[in-house]
Design an enzyme around this catalytic site. Structure first.
Site, PDB file in Angstrom:
ATOM      1  N   ASP A   1     -24.211 -62.693  84.949  1.00 18.62           N
ATOM      2  CA  ASP A   1     -24.565 -63.932  85.647  1.00 18.62           C
ATOM      3  C   ASP A   1     -25.805 -64.552  85.005  1.00 18.62           C
ATOM      4  O   ASP A   1     -26.599 -63.848  84.375  1.00 18.62           O
ATOM      5  CB  ASP A   1     -24.820 -63.676  87.144  1.00 18.62           C
ATOM      6  CG  ASP A   1     -25.951 -62.695  87.421  1.00 18.62           C
ATOM      7  OD1 ASP A   1     -26.017 -61.653  86.736  1.00 18.62           O
ATOM      8  OD2 ASP A   1     -26.774 -62.956  88.321  1.00 18.62           O
TER       9      ASP A   1
ATOM     10  N   GLU B   1     -27.171 -59.887  89.111  1.00 13.71           N
ATOM     11  CA  GLU B   1     -28.509 -59.316  88.906  1.00 13.71           C
ATOM     12  C   GLU B   1     -29.573 -60.310  89.329  1.00 13.71           C
ATOM     13  O   GLU B   1     -30.585 -59.945  89.925  1.00 13.71           O
ATOM     14  CB  GLU B   1     -28.714 -58.925  87.432  1.00 13.71           C
ATOM     15  CG  GLU B   1     -30.018 -58.167  87.161  1.00 13.71           C
ATOM     16  CD  GLU B   1     -31.252 -59.045  86.988  1.00 13.71           C
ATOM     17  OE1 GLU B   1     -32.377 -58.540  87.134  1.00 13.71           O
ATOM     18  OE2 GLU B   1     -31.101 -60.258  86.735  1.00 13.71           O
TER      19      GLU B   1
HETATM   20 ZN   LIG Z   1     -31.672 -60.563  83.116  1.00 14.06          ZN
END
Ligand SMILES: [Zn+2]
Length: 422
Positions: A99, A162
């Site tokens: 992401d 994340e």
């Molecule tokens: Zn990162």
């Protein structure tokens, strides 16, 4: 002598794969996996899964069933590839998040074009961290192309979210037993910490929300009400006068970069009070005000003391000015630190010295990343971040990664994997 020959063959294979490594990084950048809300995750996961399959991995695509943000519109998909060696252990796991944060303003190139120009790959995620994923994949592939049979096993995972805490990604894999000490010995996360630096942990995070409760009254007679915004301003004043100066005197022994983040810090994230500012205004005393604080604490401080300090400050402010308040914890992340004698550090240090001809630097991250889940949930102590890209460029406009760094990091990763799995 035999080892040197093997290593040379692997490094040659990385060098020869340079156009493919660059092309794969670009290909990943062209999928706008923007988080929030988590766009195009299945597309990106599929591209990585196909590549890992082509590189001889057994691949699982794992939707994060049960995770909070895993929805039919925005599914969260984890990719885990396993290549077995002669034995199951030692097992090395390379993890990258696919992401990216939104592009934001100020770009001079297409943030999702994957442009390669003058030895740099441009785009959102170029350094944080699609190049890191490419480095992990091609480190493994170079070992295979060099005809090396690994003693232990090698896993590569690509995970979502994340940037928003990693709960549907690395935390989910760790909770499901896929990324735990019972299966995995060493983890390397190729986050962009600079090509000669090994990241051995991070500070703690305490996000909390303070609400002050006043009493509504007519705005022409404010003395008949209690203004919650005035109360919050007293708390903020106390924070700036008494807490912030103390925090700046506390220093951690962890090698946090940049230097300024070696201290304890506090940031006010958000504040809202009274009527919505764009709404129609009526003469009212604000009866509620909320503020969100981001406190980064040091391993030496610990969470208990950190929270205690906040409560003491609020109690003193309340006693002083008759403030009614409530405190709510939003997020607690404990600090993590890799064991200094961890083999993963030694392997990467040797790799960096061999490839770059200079000693590695150990650093700790100013912010938190997926290391926390590997450590806290997975129970794996031998975990570091090491990957291509310049830390300061992460989340910036015109983010880029140097091709040279990308190739060098791939070589370092390949050497480290060789050492750790044989
Ligand atoms: Zn990162």
């Amino acid at each position: 002598m035999i080892r040197a020959t093997v290593a040379d063959r692997v490094l040659d294979a990385v060098e020869e794969a340079t156009p493919e490594i660059v092309a794969f990084s670009s290909e990943l950048i062209r999928v706008p996996t923007i988080n929030p809300p988590g766009e195009h995750y299945p597309d990106c996961a599929q591209i990585i899964a196909d590549r890992l399959t082509a590189c001889g991995f057994d691949v699982d695509l794992l939707p994060a069933e049960g995770a909070a943000h895993h929805t039919p519109t925005h599914p969260r998909i984890n990719v885990v590839g396993l290549r077995r060696g002669r034995a199951a252990r030692p097992a090395v796991h390379l993890n990258g998040h696919y992401d990216v944060v939104p592009a934001g303003e100020g770009w001079t190139v297409n943030p999702f074009g994957g442009l390669v120009r003058d030895g740099r790959i441009y785009g959102r995620g170029a350094c944080d961290m699609k190049s890191g994923i490419a480095a992990a994949v091609f480190a493994a592939e170079a070992i295979r192309r060099a005809g090396v049979d690994l003693q232990g096993s090698l896993e590569i995972s690509a995970t979502p979210d994340e940037e928003s805490g990693g709960f549907a990604g690395v935390a989910w894999l760790a909770e499901r037993g896929r990324l735990t000490a019972s299966r995995i010995d060493h983890v390397i996360i190729p986050e962009p910490l600079n090509v000669d630096r090994i990241c051995v942990g991070h500070r703690g995070v305490y996000w909390f929300e303070v609400t002050t409760h006043g009493r509504i009254g007519h705005g022409s007679m404010p003395f008949l009400g209690v203004n919650a915004i005035d109360q919050m301003s007293r708390i903020l004043d106390r924070v700036q006068r008494t807490l912030v100066p103390v925090l700046s005197t506390r220093t951690t022994a962890m090698p946090v970069v940049p230097e300024g983040a070696r201290h304890a810090t506090l940031n006010v994230n958000a504040i809202a009070g009274g009527q919505p500012i764009d709404g129609i205004q009526t003469p009212c005393v604000a009866d509620v005000c909320r503020a969100v604080f981001d406190r980064r604490f040091l391993a030496e401080e610990g969470f208990e003391r950190t929270k205690e300090e906040v409560i003491t400050l609020l109690e003193e402010a309340a006693a002083d000015a008759h403030i009614r308040y409530t405190l709510r914890d939003l997020l607690v992340v404990h600090p993590v630190a890799t064991a200094p004698d961890s083999p993963v550090i030694a392997a990467l240090e040797r790799g960096i010295q061999a490839i770059l001809g200079r000693p590695a630097m150990q650093v700790a991250s100013p912010g938190t990343y997926d290391h926390k889940h590997v450590d806290r949930i997975g129970g794996i102590r031998s975990c570091v971040a090491y990957g291509p890209g310049i830390l300061d460029l992460a989340h910036q406009p015109d983010e880029w990664c140097a091709v040279e760094d990308l190739v060098n990091a791939t070589k370092v990763l390949a050497l480290a994997v060789l050492e750790l799995t044989t």
